[in-house]
Motif scaffolding. Sequence first.
Motif, short mmCIF file in Angstrom:
data_model
loop_
_atom_site.label_atom_id
_atom_site.label_comp_id
_atom_site.label_asym_id
_atom_site.label_seq_id
_atom_site.Cartn_x
_atom_site.Cartn_y
_atom_site.Cartn_z
N ALA A 97 0.83 -1.21 0.00
CA ALA A 97 0.00 0.00 0.00
C ALA A 97 0.86 1.25 0.00
O ALA A 97 0.51 2.26 -0.62
N ALA A 98 2.00 1.19 0.70
CA ALA A 98 2.91 2.34 0.71
C ALA A 98 3.47 2.60 -0.68
O ALA A 98 3.58 3.75 -1.12
N SER A 99 3.83 1.54 -1.39
CA SER A 99 4.33 1.68 -2.76
C SER A 99 3.27 2.30 -3.66
O SER A 99 3.54 3.18 -4.47
N GLU A 100 2.02 1.83 -3.50
CA GLU A 100 0.93 2.36 -4.31
C GLU A 100 0.68 3.83 -4.00
O GLU A 100 0.39 4.63 -4.89
N ARG A 101 0.80 4.21 -2.71
CA ARG A 101 0.62 5.60 -2.32
C ARG A 101 1.66 6.49 -2.99
O ARG A 101 1.33 7.57 -3.49
N LEU A 102 2.90 6.04 -3.03
CA LEU A 102 3.95 6.81 -3.68
C LEU A 102 3.69 6.96 -5.17
O LEU A 102 3.85 8.05 -5.74
N ARG A 103 3.29 5.86 -5.81
CA ARG A 103 3.01 5.93 -7.25
C ARG A 103 1.83 6.85 -7.55
O ARG A 103 1.85 7.61 -8.53
N ALA A 104 0.81 6.80 -6.70
CA ALA A 104 -0.36 7.65 -6.90
C ALA A 104 0.01 9.13 -6.77
O ALA A 104 -0.40 9.96 -7.59
N ARG A 105 0.79 9.45 -5.74
CA ARG A 105 1.20 10.85 -5.56
C ARG A 105 2.07 11.31 -6.71
O ARG A 105 1.97 12.47 -7.14
N ALA A 106 2.92 10.42 -7.20
CA ALA A 106 3.77 10.78 -8.33
C ALA A 106 2.92 11.06 -9.57
O ALA A 106 3.19 12.01 -10.32
N GLY A 107 1.88 10.23 -9.79
CA GLY A 107 1.03 10.43 -10.96
C GLY A 107 0.25 11.73 -10.88
O GLY A 107 0.15 12.47 -11.87
N VAL A 108 -0.30 12.03 -9.71
CA VAL A 108 -1.09 13.25 -9.55
C VAL A 108 -0.24 14.49 -9.74
O VAL A 108 -0.66 15.47 -10.36
N SER A 109 0.97 14.46 -9.18
CA SER A 109 1.85 15.64 -9.24
C SER A 109 2.74 15.65 -10.47
O SER A 109 3.52 16.59 -10.65
N GLN A 110 2.64 14.60 -11.30
CA GLN A 110 3.45 14.49 -12.52
C GLN A 110 4.95 14.59 -12.20
O GLN A 110 5.70 15.29 -12.87
N ARG A 111 5.33 13.87 -11.15
CA ARG A 111 6.74 13.79 -10.78
C ARG A 111 7.16 12.32 -10.75
O ARG A 111 6.32 11.43 -10.84
N THR A 112 8.45 12.09 -10.60
CA THR A 112 8.92 10.72 -10.49
C THR A 112 8.63 10.19 -9.09
O THR A 112 8.48 10.96 -8.13
N VAL A 113 8.55 8.87 -8.98
CA VAL A 113 8.35 8.25 -7.67
C VAL A 113 9.51 8.59 -6.74
O VAL A 113 9.31 8.82 -5.54
N ALA A 114 10.72 8.67 -7.27
CA ALA A 114 11.88 9.00 -6.44
C ALA A 114 11.76 10.39 -5.86
O ALA A 114 12.10 10.62 -4.68
N ASP A 115 11.27 11.36 -6.65
CA ASP A 115 11.12 12.73 -6.15
C ASP A 115 10.08 12.78 -5.03
O ASP A 115 10.27 13.46 -4.02
N VAL A 116 8.98 12.06 -5.23
CA VAL A 116 7.94 12.02 -4.19
C VAL A 116 8.48 11.33 -2.94
O VAL A 116 8.23 11.77 -1.82
N ALA A 117 9.24 10.26 -3.13
CA ALA A 117 9.81 9.54 -1.98
C ALA A 117 10.74 10.43 -1.19
O ALA A 117 10.72 10.43 0.05
N ARG A 118 11.59 11.19 -1.88
CA ARG A 118 12.49 12.11 -1.18
C ARG A 118 11.69 13.11 -0.34
O ARG A 118 12.05 13.40 0.81
N GLU A 119 10.61 13.62 -0.92
CA GLU A 119 9.77 14.58 -0.20
C GLU A 119 9.16 13.95 1.05
O GLU A 119 9.11 14.56 2.12
N VAL A 120 8.66 12.72 0.91
CA VAL A 120 8.06 12.02 2.05
C VAL A 120 9.08 11.82 3.17
O VAL A 120 8.79 12.07 4.35
N VAL A 121 10.28 11.40 2.80
CA VAL A 121 11.33 11.17 3.81
C VAL A 121 11.72 12.48 4.48
O VAL A 121 11.86 12.55 5.72
N GLN A 122 11.89 13.53 3.71
CA GLN A 122 12.29 14.81 4.29
C GLN A 122 11.20 15.38 5.19
O GLN A 122 11.50 15.95 6.25
#
Length: 291
Positions: free
Chosen positions: A210-235
């Motif tokens: 579910a965490a992986s799906e959440r990252l992919r969903a946020r990436a799709g909505v914001s039109q960013r890469t999953v890595a960029d969204v992941a960095r934001e979540v961690v920070q």
Amino acid sequence: MTERDDPLVDRDAFAHRLGELRPGLADPGDVFATLQRVIDATRAVFQVAGASLALEHEDGSLRWVVVTDGAAGLLEDAQRDLGEGPGLVAYTDTAAVAVLDLATDRRFVRLAAVVTQRGLRGVLAVPVAVAGRPVGALSVYATEPCPWSGIDVAALGAYAGVVAELVRASMALGARDAEVAELTDALTARVWVEQAKGALVATEGLGPAAASERLRARAGVSQRTVADVAREVVQDAQRDRTAMIVAERARSRAAEARAEHAEAALEAAQAEANDHDGEAEEPPPATPSDR
């Protein structure tokens, strides 16, 4: 034991060893430069004091190839000289080894006597495998006791896996700059994703899938890469954790101040009560009829 300025590993022998594992290496120097950049990056990615990569030498010993600093080099040198340490165990047992505090861990008493003088306390080591066979260990260290979490272990294990892929791919691709850069980016992206998944599991109670799906969903909505969204979540998680620590320290200091104030008020009240008791016990002045 004194710190050595030059690497113990024989670079020619190491290049020969890499050639045995996967032929086709165009320029061994490119591999060393890339590995150095990758290991240097662990400080920022894992927020540790330093890191080291040790690989199997032709004589069967484990010797460091790249380190971030002298303390990390000392840790590897001491393990090789003493025949004990978390990196050696991770390599021989093919399993992660977490040390909360070398100063109190009874498994590595002799190692601790040498390296804690340089401020090495918490250590996490994971095996590095190429073509399914362990060939070394990747280690990170902290200057304070460090309760490594399962997320830390998983993330460093993923990092070690991509380090092995980087070595293997660098040889297969001739260590061309474009491919090396791509692999390095993939390495960093994977670690951010693993850490972000761990943060979502810990803070929102999601499962890994579910965490992986959440990252992919946020990436799709914001039109960013999953890595960029992941960095934001961690920070964001790191900022929240820091804010909680600051708030908790402020509450603790406020509670200590209230306790000190209450203690001072109690002492003042007791002193005043003692003064009143003394006045009440003083005998009245004598009168003429008493003489």
